[in-house]
Design an enzyme around this catalytic site. Structure first.
Site, short mmCIF file in Angstrom:
data_model
loop_
_atom_site.label_atom_id
_atom_site.label_comp_id
_atom_site.label_asym_id
_atom_site.label_seq_id
_atom_site.Cartn_x
_atom_site.Cartn_y
_atom_site.Cartn_z
N SER A 74 8.07 19.12 2.76
CA SER A 74 7.45 17.99 3.44
C SER A 74 8.54 17.07 3.99
O SER A 74 9.73 17.35 3.81
CB SER A 74 6.53 17.25 2.48
OG SER A 74 7.28 16.77 1.39
N GLU B 295 -4.91 22.79 -0.04
CA GLU B 295 -5.73 21.86 0.75
C GLU B 295 -5.70 22.15 2.24
O GLU B 295 -6.62 21.79 2.96
CB GLU B 295 -5.27 20.41 0.56
CG GLU B 295 -5.43 19.84 -0.80
CD GLU B 295 -4.17 20.02 -1.65
OE1 GLU B 295 -3.46 21.03 -1.45
OE2 GLU B 295 -3.93 19.17 -2.50
N LYS C 297 15.99 32.11 6.32
CA LYS C 297 14.95 32.85 5.56
C LYS C 297 13.71 32.00 5.27
O LYS C 297 12.58 32.47 5.46
CB LYS C 297 15.54 33.42 4.27
CG LYS C 297 14.66 34.44 3.57
CD LYS C 297 14.64 35.79 4.27
CE LYS C 297 15.86 36.62 3.95
NZ LYS C 297 15.94 37.83 4.78
N THR D 225 12.43 29.76 7.00
CA THR D 225 11.65 29.69 8.25
C THR D 225 10.87 30.98 8.46
O THR D 225 9.68 30.96 8.80
CB THR D 225 12.60 29.43 9.44
OG1 THR D 225 13.20 28.16 9.25
CG2 THR D 225 11.87 29.48 10.76
N GLY E 253 0.86 -7.81 1.00
CA GLY E 253 0.68 -7.14 -0.29
C GLY E 253 -0.60 -7.52 -0.96
O GLY E 253 -1.39 -8.33 -0.45
N CYS F 294 0.47 -12.01 6.42
CA CYS F 294 -0.71 -11.82 5.59
C CYS F 294 -0.51 -12.43 4.20
O CYS F 294 -0.51 -13.64 4.08
CB CYS F 294 -1.11 -10.35 5.56
SG CYS F 294 -2.87 -10.16 5.23
N MET G 66 1.96 -15.11 4.49
CA MET G 66 1.45 -16.38 5.01
C MET G 66 0.74 -17.14 3.89
O MET G 66 0.91 -18.35 3.74
CB MET G 66 0.49 -16.08 6.17
CG MET G 66 -0.31 -17.26 6.69
SD MET G 66 -1.96 -17.34 5.90
CE MET G 66 -2.81 -18.40 7.03
N GLN G 67 -0.02 -16.40 3.08
CA GLN G 67 -0.74 -17.05 1.98
C GLN G 67 0.25 -17.68 0.99
O GLN G 67 0.01 -18.75 0.44
CB GLN G 67 -1.66 -16.04 1.29
CG GLN G 67 -2.76 -15.52 2.24
CD GLN G 67 -3.62 -14.42 1.64
OE1 GLN G 67 -3.38 -13.94 0.53
NE2 GLN G 67 -4.64 -13.99 2.38
N GLU H 211 -7.29 -14.66 -5.47
CA GLU H 211 -6.95 -13.27 -5.77
C GLU H 211 -6.09 -13.19 -7.04
O GLU H 211 -6.21 -12.26 -7.82
CB GLU H 211 -6.19 -12.66 -4.58
CG GLU H 211 -5.78 -11.20 -4.80
CD GLU H 211 -4.98 -10.61 -3.64
OE1 GLU H 211 -4.68 -11.32 -2.65
OE2 GLU H 211 -4.64 -9.41 -3.74
N HIS I 279 -1.49 -9.03 11.09
CA HIS I 279 -0.28 -8.20 11.02
C HIS I 279 0.26 -7.94 12.43
O HIS I 279 -0.15 -6.97 13.06
CB HIS I 279 -0.60 -6.85 10.37
CG HIS I 279 -0.98 -6.94 8.93
ND1 HIS I 279 -0.11 -6.61 7.92
CD2 HIS I 279 -2.13 -7.30 8.33
CE1 HIS I 279 -0.71 -6.78 6.74
NE2 HIS I 279 -1.94 -7.19 6.97
N GLU J 29 2.92 -6.70 13.23
CA GLU J 29 3.74 -5.48 13.26
C GLU J 29 2.98 -4.25 13.76
O GLU J 29 3.58 -3.27 14.19
CB GLU J 29 4.34 -5.19 11.88
CG GLU J 29 3.38 -4.73 10.79
CD GLU J 29 2.70 -5.86 10.01
OE1 GLU J 29 2.65 -6.99 10.54
OE2 GLU J 29 2.22 -5.61 8.89
N1 GLN Z 1 -4.05 -9.64 -0.67
C1 GLN Z 1 -4.27 -10.52 0.43
C2 GLN Z 1 -5.71 -10.50 0.91
O1 GLN Z 1 -6.44 -9.61 0.63
C3 GLN Z 1 -3.33 -10.20 1.58
C4 GLN Z 1 -3.50 -8.82 2.14
C5 GLN Z 1 -2.33 -8.36 2.96
O2 GLN Z 1 -1.21 -8.86 2.82
N2 GLN Z 1 -2.55 -7.38 3.81
O3 GLN Z 1 -6.14 -11.40 1.58
#
Ligand code: GLN
Length: 547
Positions: free
Chosen positions: A30, A167, A206, A208, A370, A397, A400-401, A421, A523, A525
């Site tokens: 892989s 699979e 081999k 391959t 996260g 995300c 920012m929080q 959370e 996001h 990105e």
């Molecule tokens: N855990 C946070 C939420 O659910 C942020 C999620 C994230 O960073 N994608 O709002």
């Protein structure tokens, strides 16, 4: 299809375009870079004027990778229409600029679910449901679905996993059938590995040969072979592979290690991968496209000598977990004439005692997205560091929080401020669960997902960066800024400069008096591509290198 492209298939006046299908599989090991090769094929055909799309079929049972731990599967990439998908879709979009949707991502789990739902509805009229033909028909239907929209000249289908895995068998059977049905309109591109044995001083073909034998045992003769290798393969070696594997010499391509993934399309074009594919499909090849803007991007990368140092503060010690962020930083650094130097900083191990030492060498900080409690206190410390030392800082995300929580704790004076959370009983829930998330019990695919509109504050820095006050960005979250605290934040200098007009959700916070301190609930990105770097990343890097 654009005007430069020769007509394909039966496309004619008033008739829909007949798509052609390219199946990309991998053998031996892989991580051969099937995603990059698929994206490169897409890029090269696109450069010839064709409309392409790329889809990924993953053989695992999960419905989507949304509930998978990033350690298992790397980043989860989100499409505009809110599908949580494999990170290879990010490569497809970054290389080709296409927009993928849920139709571009499929798993064994979704195939089975669809078949089982049909069975429960009675759609099969009393038949015994079997892997062949029901599962394979469902796979074929999902492969052909995009081609039948009439929008694409080529549909490139990458099959995840490695040939020989239990699979993958139904996918290979579906490909075998499609190749039989479609004749020259479907071809198989197979990636393998050619290891170098140091002791023998030799490259070994081999594995391959065995991998191609394995493909043949499924009834599939690969048309094109892409050999991953760390050392150059000479013509004799390629001839040997061609002869043993029943493949034309011009269809034996090598994929040597490259300084960057973005070199791969050019290397593939130099060896004629796209031309070989077209000849196999009976399409006139024509002139080799210049790839001008792409080469310009590569030249800028080659010319850059100075670095911009960005610290990515997150909890996953795995580079693939934040793939789109690091690629977006890399695009933005390139167009700012810098090499990117990313240092991953594990937030779990950040303490007030080591923060200075860990962060002081960085020109800018990204506080990563996260889920869950682990590592958040370190992220909050990093935010405090960036805010107090005026270091350019982009929070994405969860990042920012964390900016919002840090501000509540250290500026508004709510020492116990938190997100629901992390602490369900916090009296200062500056980040709270979104109203429409409160009655949701299923974890899979139920977050606020996909693209939503964002209205930017007139005259704000972000409006200037985007050059617009209306933007659309992709989301993946359950929690949000608690609007009850908004007035307090704004009075003390953290502004809401972007909001979703329909739901009144805060989408962007900024401290305008700071050098560069922006947090986005979305996001950015997911929307940065090689030829269109994202404006927020561009401006962030610009400010980091001005420091
Ligand atoms: N855990 C946070 C939420 O659910 C942020 C999620 C994230 O960073 N994608 O709002």
């Amino acid at each position: 299809m654009s005007s430069e492209a020769p007509p394909l298939g039966e496309a004619g006046v008033g008739l829909p375009i007949m798509a052609k299908y390219i199946f990309v599989t991998g053998g031996v090991v892989s991580s051969l870079g099937k995603g990059i090769i698929s994206a490169s094929i897409g890029k090269l055909l696109q450069a010839r004027g064709y409309n392409i799309t790329i889809q990924k079929f993953d053989p695992y049972i999960n419905i989507d990778p949304g509930t998978l731990n990033p350690y298992e599967h790397g980043e989860c990439y989100v499409t505009v229409d809110g599908m949580e998908t494999d990170l290879d879709l990010g490569h497809y979009e970054r290389f080709t600029g296409i927009q993928t949707t849920r139709a571009n991502s499929m798993t064994t789990g979704r195939i089975y679910k669809s078949v089982i739902d049909k069975e429960r509805r009675g759609d099969y009229l009393g038949k015994t449901i079997q892997v062949v033909p029901h599962i394979t028909d469902e796979i074929k239907h999902n492969i052909k679905h995009l081609g039948e929209t009439g929008q694409y000249d080529f549909v490139i289908t990458e099959i995840g996993g490695t040939i020989g895995d239990i699979e993958s068998a139904p996918f290979l059977e579906a490909i075998r059938q499609l190749k039989w049905e479609l004749g020259r309109d479907a071809i198989s591109v197979h990636l393998t590995y050619v290891p170098y044995l140091k002791a023998a001083g030799e490259l070994k073909t081999k594995p391959t040969q065995h991998s191609v034998k394995e493909m043949l045992s499924y009834g599939i003769q690969p048309d094109v072979l892409v050999l991953r290798t760390e050392k150059h393969l000479d013509d004799q070696m390629r001839q040997k592979v061609a002869g043993f594997c029943n493949v034309d010499l011009e269809c034996v391509i090598q994929s040597e290690d490259m300084p960057s993934i973005y070199e791969v399309p050019v290397s593939m074009q130099r060896q004629g991968l796209d031309a070989a594919i077209m000849r196999k499909m009976g399409i006139p090849v024509g002139e080799t496209p210049q790839l001008g803007p792409w080469r310009n991007f590569l030249n800028l990368r080659a010319e850059a000598t100075e670095e911009v140092r960005i610290g990515m503060v997150g909890k996953y010690d795995l580079q693939d977990a934040y793939k789109s962020i690091s690629e977006s930083l890399s695009h933005a650094a390139t167009y700012n004439h810098r090499k990117i130097r990313i240092t991953f900083i594990n937030s779990e191990f950040l303490t007030p005692d080591n923060i200075q030492e860990k962060l002081s060498g960085q020109d800018g900080l990204v506080i990563c997205p996260g889920f869950g409690q682990r590592g958040i206190e370190g992220k909050i410390l990093a935010v405090e560091y960036a805010r107090t030392y005026d270091v350019p800082c982009l929070g994405i995300c969860l990042g920012m929080q964390m900016m919002v929580i840090e501000f509540a704790r250290n500026v508004l004076g709510y020492r116990d401020a938190n997100s629901r959370e992390m602490d369900e009983t916090t009296p200062h829930n500056v980040i709270d669960m979104m109203e429409d998330q409160k009655n949701i019990s299923n974890m899979g695919g139920t977050m606020r997902l996909g693209a939503y509109g964002c209205q930017l504050e007139e005259g704000s820095r972000v409006a200037a960066i985007y050059g617009s006050t209306q933007v659309s960005e992709r989301h993946r979250h359950r929690y949000e800024f608690n609007n009850e605290y908004l007035a307090e934040y704004e009075a003390k200098g953290m502004k809401c400069v972007g909001r979703n007009p329909e739901a009144n959700l805060v989408e962007i916070v900024e401290i305008p008096t700071h050098r560069w301190f922006v947090g986005t609930q979305f996001h950015p990105e997911y929307q940065s591509t090689v030829l269109h770097p994202h404006p927020l990343f561009m401006d962030f890097i610009k400010s980091a290198l001005a420091r």
